[in-house]
Motif scaffolding. Structure first.
Motif, PDB file in Angstrom:
ATOM      1  N   GLU A   1       0.831  -1.204   0.000  1.00 24.10           N
ATOM      2  CA  GLU A   1       0.000   0.000   0.000  1.00 24.10           C
ATOM      3  C   GLU A   1       0.870   1.261   0.000  1.00 24.10           C
ATOM      4  OE1 GLU A   1      -3.223  -0.445  -0.313  1.00 24.10           O
ATOM      5  OE2 GLU A   1      -3.767   1.686  -0.202  1.00 24.10           O
ATOM      6  N   ASP A   2       1.848   1.295   0.890  1.00 27.37           N
ATOM      7  CA  ASP A   2       2.701   2.486   0.995  1.00 27.37           C
ATOM      8  C   ASP A   2       3.553   2.683  -0.257  1.00 27.37           C
ATOM      9  OD1 ASP A   2       1.649   3.125   3.415  1.00 27.37           O
ATOM     10  OD2 ASP A   2       3.302   2.287   4.590  1.00 27.37           O
TER      11      ASP A   2
ATOM     12  N   HIS B   1      -6.354  -0.744  -7.476  1.00 20.97           N
ATOM     13  CA  HIS B   1      -5.671   0.514  -7.152  1.00 20.97           C
ATOM     14  C   HIS B   1      -5.781   1.593  -8.222  1.00 20.97           C
ATOM     15  CE1 HIS B   1      -4.088  -1.328  -3.581  1.00 20.97           C
ATOM     16  NE2 HIS B   1      -3.662  -2.349  -4.294  1.00 20.97           N
TER      17      HIS B   1
ATOM     18  N   TRP C   1      -4.278  -6.281  -9.280  1.00 18.84           N
ATOM     19  CA  TRP C   1      -3.713  -5.151  -8.518  1.00 18.84           C
ATOM     20  C   TRP C   1      -4.148  -3.828  -9.173  1.00 18.84           C
ATOM     21  CZ3 TRP C   1      -0.069  -1.705 -10.593  1.00 18.84           C
ATOM     22  CH2 TRP C   1       0.550  -0.842  -9.683  1.00 18.84           C
TER      23      TRP C   1
ATOM     24  N   GLN D   1      -5.747   5.199  -7.027  1.00 20.78           N
ATOM     25  CA  GLN D   1      -4.525   5.655  -6.348  1.00 20.78           C
ATOM     26  C   GLN D   1      -3.340   5.825  -7.298  1.00 20.78           C
ATOM     27  OE1 GLN D   1      -5.322   2.301  -3.770  1.00 20.78           O
ATOM     28  NE2 GLN D   1      -4.091   3.317  -2.218  1.00 20.78           N
TER      29      GLN D   1
END
Ligand SMILES: NC(=O)c1ccc[n+]([C@@H]2O[C@H](COP(=O)([O-])OP(=O)(O)OC[C@H]3O[C@@H](n4cnc5c(N)ncnc54)[C@H](OP(=O)(O)O)[C@@H]3O)[C@@H](O)[C@H]2O)c1
Length: 217
Positions: free
Chosen positions: A55-56, A79, A75, A82
């Motif tokens: 995540e980071d 995401h 994935w 983001q």
């Protein structure tokens, strides 16, 4: 520039070492199990690399998910929001489970699929023909291994080549993402050749006849 490599597998390990050694900027190494990856990073002498969660690792400007092709698609879907506006480097080859063929049909590629799932990110195809062992020694008989770099956004391709150029590979501008229909399929032939000639997993491309790696437009 902040770059993250996701995954502690063969390619993740190989890429994070090269990126940490040669690319200017902060390097993040994303892992499902950061504690284990921290120990791995210590053993590899990767002092300047920050080990973080998957995540980071999404905070980077350039993200290299070193996952199997199908896992990259999952994935990307999760995401999408983001990783909008980021550069996503696709290294995947969509081989089937027993490496006898592909999960993509003729006329399709993993790189194009990923770009269509991420219309607001810039997908770059790279390192698809470079087997992980080559990263330990990318120079064979005085010639660097070639890396074909593709992308539908010209400026991003050139930016990527400029940032990665210090690595001991020769980066070749290989056109649009559609060329991965050929590039990805060629990797399976390389694998067969490497096994036949007893060099597996040390095999990559070295193209003959090109002097300039980046064409002058
Ligand atoms: N091997 C090569 O020489 C080579 C050459 C060129 C391109 N590639 C491409 O590079 C990518 C990575 O290959 P690799 O050989 O490094 O694979 P690998 O050694 O099996 O590593 C894959 C990593 O992906 C992570 N991962 C995250 N989600 C996953 C999921 N759903 N299923 C399985 N693994 C998952 C795993 O770490 P966690 O489980 O800890 O998350 C694992 O360490 C592939 O797309 C491959 O086509 C490989």
């Amino acid at each position: 520039m902040k770059i993250s490599v996701l995954g502690p597998g063969n390619m993740g390990k190989a890429l994070v070492q090269q990126v940490a050694a040669y690319v200017k900027g902060q390097v993040l190494w994303g892992s499902r199990n950061p504690r284990e990856a921290e120990e791995l990073a210590r053993n590899l002498g990767l002092d300047g690399v920050s080990v973080v969660s998957y995540e980071d690792a999404l905070q980077a400007d350039v993200i290299i998910p070193a996952f199997p092709a199908a896992a990259i698609m999952e994935w990307a879907l999760v995401h999408q929001e983001q990783i909008k506006h980021k550069i996503i480097v696709d290294i995947s080859n969509p081989f089937n489970e027993d490496f006898s063929g592909f999960t993509t049909a003729w006329g399709e590629s993993s790189a194009e699929r990923l770009q269509s799932l991420l219309p607001e990110s810039n997908v770059i195809g790279a390192f698809k023909n470079t087997f992980f062992k080559v990263f330990e020694n990318p120079v064979f008989e005085d010639r660097k291994s070639d890396v074909l770099v593709t992308g539908d956004h010209e400026e991003t391709v050139l930016r990527f080549i400029e940032a990665f150029d210090p690595l001991p590979f020769r980066f070749i501008h290989a056109g649009k993402l559609a060329n991965n229909r050929t590039i990805e399929r060629f990797t399976l032939l390389e694998l067969e050749l490497a096994v036949r000639y007893g060099t597996y997993p040390y095999i990559s491309l070295q193209l003959f006849g090109i002097k300039e790696a980046v064409p002058v437009s």
